[in-house]
Design a protein around this motif. Structure first.
Motif, mmCIF file in Angstrom:
data_model
loop_
_atom_site.group_PDB
_atom_site.id
_atom_site.type_symbol
_atom_site.label_atom_id
_atom_site.label_comp_id
_atom_site.label_asym_id
_atom_site.label_seq_id
_atom_site.Cartn_x
_atom_site.Cartn_y
_atom_site.Cartn_z
ATOM 1 N N TRP A 293 0.627 -1.345 0.270
ATOM 2 C CA TRP A 293 0.084 -0.138 -0.649
ATOM 3 C C TRP A 293 0.778 1.442 0.364
ATOM 4 O O TRP A 293 2.310 1.174 0.198
ATOM 5 N N PRO A 294 0.088 2.627 -0.003
ATOM 6 C CA PRO A 294 1.424 3.984 -0.136
ATOM 7 C C PRO A 294 1.408 4.444 1.093
ATOM 8 O O PRO A 294 1.097 3.974 1.535
ATOM 9 N N GLU A 295 2.051 4.891 1.117
ATOM 10 C CA GLU A 295 2.683 5.949 2.533
ATOM 11 C C GLU A 295 0.894 6.461 2.830
ATOM 12 O O GLU A 295 0.197 7.427 1.702
ATOM 13 N N GLN A 296 0.924 5.922 3.996
ATOM 14 C CA GLN A 296 -0.332 6.701 4.385
ATOM 15 C C GLN A 296 -1.445 6.353 3.881
ATOM 16 O O GLN A 296 -2.933 6.625 3.277
ATOM 17 N N GLY A 297 -1.134 4.897 3.192
ATOM 18 C CA GLY A 297 -2.867 4.438 2.536
ATOM 19 C C GLY A 297 -3.615 4.289 3.295
ATOM 20 O O GLY A 297 -4.741 5.043 2.728
ATOM 21 N N VAL A 298 -3.551 4.369 4.434
ATOM 22 C CA VAL A 298 -5.159 4.576 5.052
ATOM 23 C C VAL A 298 -4.308 5.524 6.159
ATOM 24 O O VAL A 298 -3.760 5.392 6.731
ATOM 25 N N ARG A 299 -5.421 6.099 6.613
ATOM 26 C CA ARG A 299 -5.487 7.689 7.363
ATOM 27 C C ARG A 299 -6.447 6.971 8.896
ATOM 28 O O ARG A 299 -7.855 6.563 8.304
ATOM 29 N N VAL A 300 -6.123 6.823 10.231
ATOM 30 C CA VAL A 300 -6.635 6.935 10.826
ATOM 31 C C VAL A 300 -7.580 7.690 11.872
ATOM 32 O O VAL A 300 -5.564 7.741 12.481
ATOM 33 N N LEU A 327 0.726 2.961 6.943
ATOM 34 C CA LEU A 327 -0.470 4.071 7.875
ATOM 35 C C LEU A 327 -0.133 5.349 8.169
ATOM 36 O O LEU A 327 0.929 5.491 8.601
ATOM 37 N N GLY A 328 -1.371 6.676 8.149
ATOM 38 C CA GLY A 328 -1.588 7.719 8.749
ATOM 39 C C GLY A 328 -2.250 7.549 9.690
ATOM 40 O O GLY A 328 -2.909 7.929 10.160
ATOM 41 N N VAL A 329 -1.671 7.683 11.505
ATOM 42 C CA VAL A 329 -2.438 7.689 12.331
ATOM 43 C C VAL A 329 -2.784 9.172 13.052
ATOM 44 O O VAL A 329 -0.778 9.487 13.694
ATOM 45 N N ARG A 339 1.086 10.381 13.439
ATOM 46 C CA ARG A 339 2.828 9.338 13.407
ATOM 47 C C ARG A 339 2.620 8.955 11.431
ATOM 48 O O ARG A 339 1.238 8.105 10.917
ATOM 49 N N ASN A 340 3.604 8.337 11.097
ATOM 50 C CA ASN A 340 3.875 8.418 9.221
ATOM 51 C C ASN A 340 4.765 7.013 9.596
ATOM 52 O O ASN A 340 5.646 7.374 9.761
ATOM 53 N N GLN A 356 8.769 3.611 11.271
ATOM 54 C CA GLN A 356 8.417 4.984 11.456
ATOM 55 C C GLN A 356 9.409 5.763 10.264
ATOM 56 O O GLN A 356 10.516 5.768 10.468
ATOM 57 N N LYS A 357 8.289 7.241 9.302
ATOM 58 C CA LYS A 357 9.633 8.214 8.525
ATOM 59 C C LYS A 357 10.294 8.900 9.467
ATOM 60 O O LYS A 357 10.103 9.290 10.072
ATOM 61 N N ALA A 358 11.813 8.907 8.353
ATOM 62 C CA ALA A 358 12.593 9.350 9.907
ATOM 63 C C ALA A 358 12.771 10.923 8.582
ATOM 64 O O ALA A 358 13.281 11.601 9.224
ATOM 65 N N HIS A 359 12.437 11.311 7.996
ATOM 66 C CA HIS A 359 12.824 11.960 6.979
ATOM 67 C C HIS A 359 11.675 13.331 6.485
ATOM 68 O O HIS A 359 10.699 12.825 5.158
ATOM 69 N N PRO A 360 10.737 14.032 7.165
ATOM 70 C CA PRO A 360 9.930 14.561 6.476
ATOM 71 C C PRO A 360 9.581 15.661 5.945
ATOM 72 O O PRO A 360 11.558 16.082 5.983
ATOM 73 N N ILE A 361 9.479 16.059 5.004
ATOM 74 C CA ILE A 361 9.896 17.073 3.579
ATOM 75 C C ILE A 361 9.206 18.522 4.596
ATOM 76 O O ILE A 361 8.706 18.341 5.681
ATOM 77 N N PRO A 362 10.758 18.778 4.031
ATOM 78 C CA PRO A 362 11.106 20.362 5.433
ATOM 79 C C PRO A 362 9.793 21.385 4.817
ATOM 80 O O PRO A 362 9.768 21.656 3.669
ATOM 81 N N GLY A 363 9.534 21.824 5.565
ATOM 82 C CA GLY A 363 8.525 22.832 5.279
ATOM 83 C C GLY A 363 6.993 22.559 5.376
ATOM 84 O O GLY A 363 6.164 23.048 5.433
#
Length: 516
Positions: A293-300, A327-329, A339-340, A356-363
């Protein structure tokens, strides 16, 4: 030496500087070519070979510091152009782009300052070593990784050349492009072909050898052996749009979203989950052994997380597949409010990892990053590993012992294709196949030599499923063994050249032909 003409005016017997109009033409054309070689959706591979030639010519034929300022502006224009075409514009990202432009201007400045102060053979290395070192420093010091500033991203479709990154990492391509620019300028400045022949022939021979070796690797050492059927799926687009509409009805802050979800949010989230579960069962019945499934394919919401994971475990168990769950929680805890993460569930329903994703997109992303330790799991289909989206822009964390790397992602229309294409670099560097499902972009699977095994554009395809037969055995690359050794060598070379230039006197400049 100057003499005096009969009219009393000094007569310069040395080489005349190029006409001002020619210099500005080089700057203008070089900047225009640079706009087509930024690692974006409008890249032209040939432009990456052209713009350094023209900008280096500009740098070498004018005043040092004013030329550096103009080159900084040219690099800034290219960086801003990338932001615009990628729809990444924000004050924070703009400030970062200006800073990266300054770093990418340093190789031109160092070339201008050092070429006349070091031995001729060393002068040929100043610009290419500085370019590779600057690209390396970006990955070490900035939060942007290789998202911007890596010229290797412009050559991902040139597979024979791309094989070089399996030895040097992405920095080798930047070095090669810059070396060619130095050789062309040596020819441009020379009084005769004979004077520049050795430089040009040596550079051309190395480029030819790299391309031939890469072509031989593609032809004689293709991935061989068994494959596994992997399916990357997303929820139905209509359900995703309905979920976005439900989120848009929220009136409070992110904490209120959890405490007081807007009407219809939970049913919309459940519909997305049901769509993904149905797609998983469908692809498993068709023969897939791994479903992603893709990144945050499910958001809960946090309260629904356990039930969502239980449903995914049941689906993996009943379908007998390895299931990668994006999963996006959403939580009420500041400052992240969520959490991503990605979970791998095996055919027995056991969760093998939670990453858990280590590098958030800056900004853009505010969640608390993970520790960056990439999980791996041995399976009948090779060693699986997992990062999330933007993590793959950081080569240092992508060197892991794996056969198949799963990269669940979530991009957008303007950036999805370019971002997915860059992921091929990591596959070639580390010697594994890579599967990148993209929720709103281009989903693709690559083998360990950068070939596209399957690809689907979310915005042009009705049925959101991509199926690829992926090799289950990776390979060990030179880069995998030595890491960033080449980049560190280039950085050390720049330091040595700076030291040599600081202690040496000015060498006679090479003759410069008039542009007038």
């Amino acid at each position: 030496m100057n003499t005096t003409s009969t009219a009393g005016r000094p007569d310069r017997t040395g080489p005349r500087p190029p006409a001002a109009r020619a210099r500005w033409a080089w700057l203008t054309l070089g900047t225009a070519a640079h706009l087509l070689a930024v690692g974006g959706r409008w890249d032209v591979a040939a432009a990456a070979w052209i713009f350094p030639v023209l900008l280096l010519r500009f740098a070498r034929t004018g005043r040092v510091w004013s030329g550096a300022l103009w080159l900084w502006l040219a690099n800034t224009a290219a960086a801003v152009g990338w932001l615009v075409e990628s729809a990444l514009f924000s004050p924070f990202v703009l400030a970062g782009a200006v800073g990266l432009a300054a770093l990418l201007t340093l190789p031109y400045l160092l070339d201008r300052l050092l070429v006349g102060r070091v031995r001729p053979w060393a002068a040929l290395l100043v610009f290419p070593a500085s370019v590779a070192a600057a690209e390396f420093l970006i990955t070490l010091l900035s939060p942007f990784g290789t998202a911007y500033g890596s010229q290797a991203a412009t050559q991902v479709d040139v597979l024979p050349l791309l094989q070089l990154v399996s030895v040097t990492g992405s920095y080798g391509i930047g070095f090669l492009l810059a070396w060619c620019a130095t050789a062309v300028n040596a020819l441009w400045e020379a009084a005769s072909w004979r004077a520049a022949r050795r430089t040009v022939v040596t550079c051309a021979s190395v480029v030819l050898a790299v391309v031939l070796a890469g072509g031989a690797r593609l032809a004689f050492c293709p991935p061989d052996g068994p494959t596994v059927r992997i399916a990357a799926v997303t929820a139905d687009a209509a359900l995703i749009r309905a979920q976005k509409a439900a989120y848009a009805r929220a009136t409070g802050g992110r904490a209120d979203l959890v405490a007081h979800p807007p009407p219809g949010l939970r049913p919309a989230q459940r519909a997305v989950l049901d769509s993904l579960l149905a797609a998983t069962r469908r692809e498993a019945a068709a023969g897939a052994k791994i479903v992603v499934w893709p990144e945050q394919g499910v958001r809960v919401l946090a309260a629904d997380e356990s039930a969502t994971i239980a449903a995914a475990r049941a689906a993996a168990r009943s379908s007998r597949v390895y299931l990668e769950v994006g999963l996006g929680v959403q939580t009420a805890q500041p400052p992240a409010y969520g959490r991503n993460e990605a979970l791998l569930v095996d055919p027995g329903g056991t969760v093998r990892w939670t990453y858990q994703k280590a590098h958030p997109i800056p900004g853009s992303e505010t969640f608390v990053p993970g520790d960056g330790r990439v999980p791996t799991a041995a399976t009948p289909y090779g060693r699986l590993a997992n990062v999330i989206c933007y993590d793959a822009d950081f080569p240092g964390m992508m060197r892991v012992p794996a056969d198949i790397m799963l990269v669940p992602s979530h991009d957008w229309a303007e950036y999805g294709r370019a971002h997915t294409r860059k992921a091929a670099l990591r596959a070639v560097e580390a010697g594994y196949a890579l599967v990148r499902p993209d929720a709103e972009g281009v989903t693709a699977a690559f083998d360990d030599q950068g070939r596209v095994l399957a690809s689907t554009d979310y915005f042009t395809t009705d049925r959101q499923a991509t199926v690829a037969y992926v090799p289950v055995h990776g390979t060990t690359t030179v880069y995998d063994r030595i890491g960033d050794g080449f980049a560190w060598l280039c950085l050390a070379a720049v330091g040595a050249l700076l030291a040599a230039g600081a202690t040496a006197g000015r060498r006679p400049a090479a003759p410069t032909r008039s542009a007038g």
